[in-house]
Design a protein around this motif. Structure first.
Motif, short mmCIF file in Angstrom:
data_model
loop_
_atom_site.label_atom_id
_atom_site.label_comp_id
_atom_site.label_asym_id
_atom_site.label_seq_id
_atom_site.Cartn_x
_atom_site.Cartn_y
_atom_site.Cartn_z
N ASN A 1 0.84 -1.20 0.00
CA ASN A 1 0.00 0.00 0.00
C ASN A 1 0.88 1.24 0.00
O ASN A 1 1.23 1.77 1.06
N LEU B 1 -0.11 4.16 2.31
CA LEU B 1 -0.53 3.62 3.61
C LEU B 1 -0.93 4.69 4.63
O LEU B 1 -1.96 4.51 5.31
N ARG C 1 -4.44 5.62 3.99
CA ARG C 1 -5.36 4.51 4.26
C ARG C 1 -5.60 4.36 5.76
O ARG C 1 -6.74 4.09 6.19
N LEU D 1 -7.01 -2.27 2.87
CA LEU D 1 -5.63 -2.43 2.41
C LEU D 1 -5.54 -3.43 1.28
O LEU D 1 -6.28 -4.42 1.23
N ASN D 2 -4.60 -3.19 0.36
CA ASN D 2 -4.27 -4.18 -0.65
C ASN D 2 -3.62 -5.39 0.02
O ASN D 2 -2.85 -5.24 0.98
N TYR E 1 1.60 -1.83 -7.10
CA TYR E 1 0.47 -1.83 -6.18
C TYR E 1 -0.32 -0.53 -6.34
O TYR E 1 0.27 0.56 -6.34
N VAL F 1 -2.84 2.73 -5.55
CA VAL F 1 -3.32 3.57 -4.45
C VAL F 1 -4.84 3.40 -4.36
O VAL F 1 -5.49 2.89 -5.27
N TYR F 2 -5.38 3.83 -3.24
CA TYR F 2 -6.81 3.63 -3.00
C TYR F 2 -7.65 4.49 -3.94
O TYR F 2 -7.37 5.68 -4.14
#
Length: 380
Positions: free
Chosen positions: A337, A340, A343, A350-351, A369, A371-372
């Protein structure tokens, strides 16, 4: 978020935006030959620059200090130039980044040593409970038992102290904001400190003060080279890490860790370093770090205190709010993440971590990975 985790805090000469840090995480992505940091690594660290600050993966200070294939160094001009890509990218994103200075000592193999020689250590005691990763071809390697080390002479010990100082200066020349001395997880400074791996009969062995001498000399030399306010030290006093299949402990637990590590922390207090970082156990049913130890560290050390080791957001909030720690590190969650801190602040999901891509490879499981992204009104 009203937790102290998201309030500014001092670390040496820096005022950091939050109290979440990226701890050192070996990823084995340096370019070969030469163990040179590269553009892919610069992207990885830039993506995570919203941390209060970051510590790089273990970065080797000299050729004998390498214990795993494809880990980066900080002792050649090419490596310094390579790291400049990372520091420039991180600073452009508003981040702060320290370089972790690493010498593995006996946790190595002749295949990783100059001219195929034996690894070096305080005493000629083989590390039998760990594995090291040696290259077997282009992009391939295997886990093997470390080789039998040879004991360093006093003259060689003094030379390695100077190599730490030179590596610290190289890190500053590469644009890093400071350095962290890796004195945990059974590596060279930890080997000198531990009664289990140091059987010397000279001024570097025997009593606790003698076993601390190597680290003390490193800290003093590095502080003289770049300033104590740019220096941190990492320990793993009680438990370190384990592989999930056979519970092989990678660190060295002393008969009286409280006494050993409070003496070490007091030494760091006298040296005036910026921080002490404590690595905790990171497996699922690991015991809690005793609060009495946290309180003793807080009483002994006036700089910043860092903790890492399978922290949840709730536990991180609790430790910081209680004043027992100043910064909390998240390792595996930060790998998966890159955003993070946001988040955690917003309680976003979370991933998951792709464990198969932890060590070596390409951008897969490294810089890809996401991002949100908030769900849209139609749920997409």
């Amino acid at each position: 978020m009203t937790s102290a985790l998201f309030t500014p805090a001092k670390l040496g000469r820096h005022t950091l935006a939050n109290r979440i840090f990226l701890p050192p995480l070996t990823r084995c992505r340096s370019s070969q030959p030469g163990d040179i940091p590269n553009d892919l690594m610069a992207t990885y660290y830039r993506q995570r620059a919203s941390a209060g600050f970051m510590v790089t993966e273990g970065t080797v200070i000299e050729p004998r200090g390498r214990g795993y294939a494809w880990t980066p160094g900080i002792y050649t001009p090419e490596q310094v130039s390579g790291w400049r890509k990372t520091t420039d990218a991180v600073h452009a994103a508003g981040g702060v980044i320290f370089c972790q200075l690493w010498h593995v000592g006996r946790v190595s193999h002749p295949a990783l040593q100059p001219n195929g020689e034996a690894p070096v250590a305080p005493s000629a005691l083989q590390a039998r409970s760990v594995k090291v990763f040696i290259p077997t071809g282009e992009g391939t390697g295997e886990l093997v038992q470390p080789g039998l080390p040879r004991a360093l002479s006093v003259e060689e010990i003094k030379e390695i102290v100077h190599l730490y100082a030179a590596a610290a200066q190289n890190a500053i020349d590469a644009g890093f904001d400071g350095v962290e001395i890796h004195s945990a997880n059974g590596y060279l400074p930890n080997q000198f400190l531990s009664m289990h791996t140091n059987q010397r009969q000279d001024e570097y062995g025997g009593s606790l003060n003698n076993r601390l001498r190597f680290l003390k000399e490193i800290v003093e030399a590095v502080a003289e080279a770049i300033g104590a306010e740019r220096v941190g030290v990492r320990f793993a006093p009680l438990f370190t890490s384990t592989d999930d299949t056979n519970r092989t402990y990678l660190g060295l637990v002393e008969d009286n860790p409280h006494e050993t590590y409070l003496a070490a922390v007091s030494m760091l207090e006298n040296a005036g370093v910026a921080y002490v970082s404590i690595a905790e156990a990171d497996w699922d049913d690991a015991p809690e770090m005793p609060e009495s130890f946290r309180q003793a560290v807080r009483s002994a050390f006036s700089g910043a205190i860092l903790y890492a080791g399978k922290y949840t957001a709730e536990k991180a909030h609790r430790i910081v709010d209680a004043g027992l720690g100043d910064f909390i590190g998240f390792g595996r969650p930060f790998i998966a993440n890159p955003d993070l801190p946001a988040r955690i602040a917003h309680d976003w999901p979370l991933n998951p971590l792709d464990a198969a891509t932890m060590y070596g490879g390409t951008d897969k499981g490294y810089t890809d990975y996401p991002v949100y992204q908030a769900p849209t009104a139609n749920g997409a």
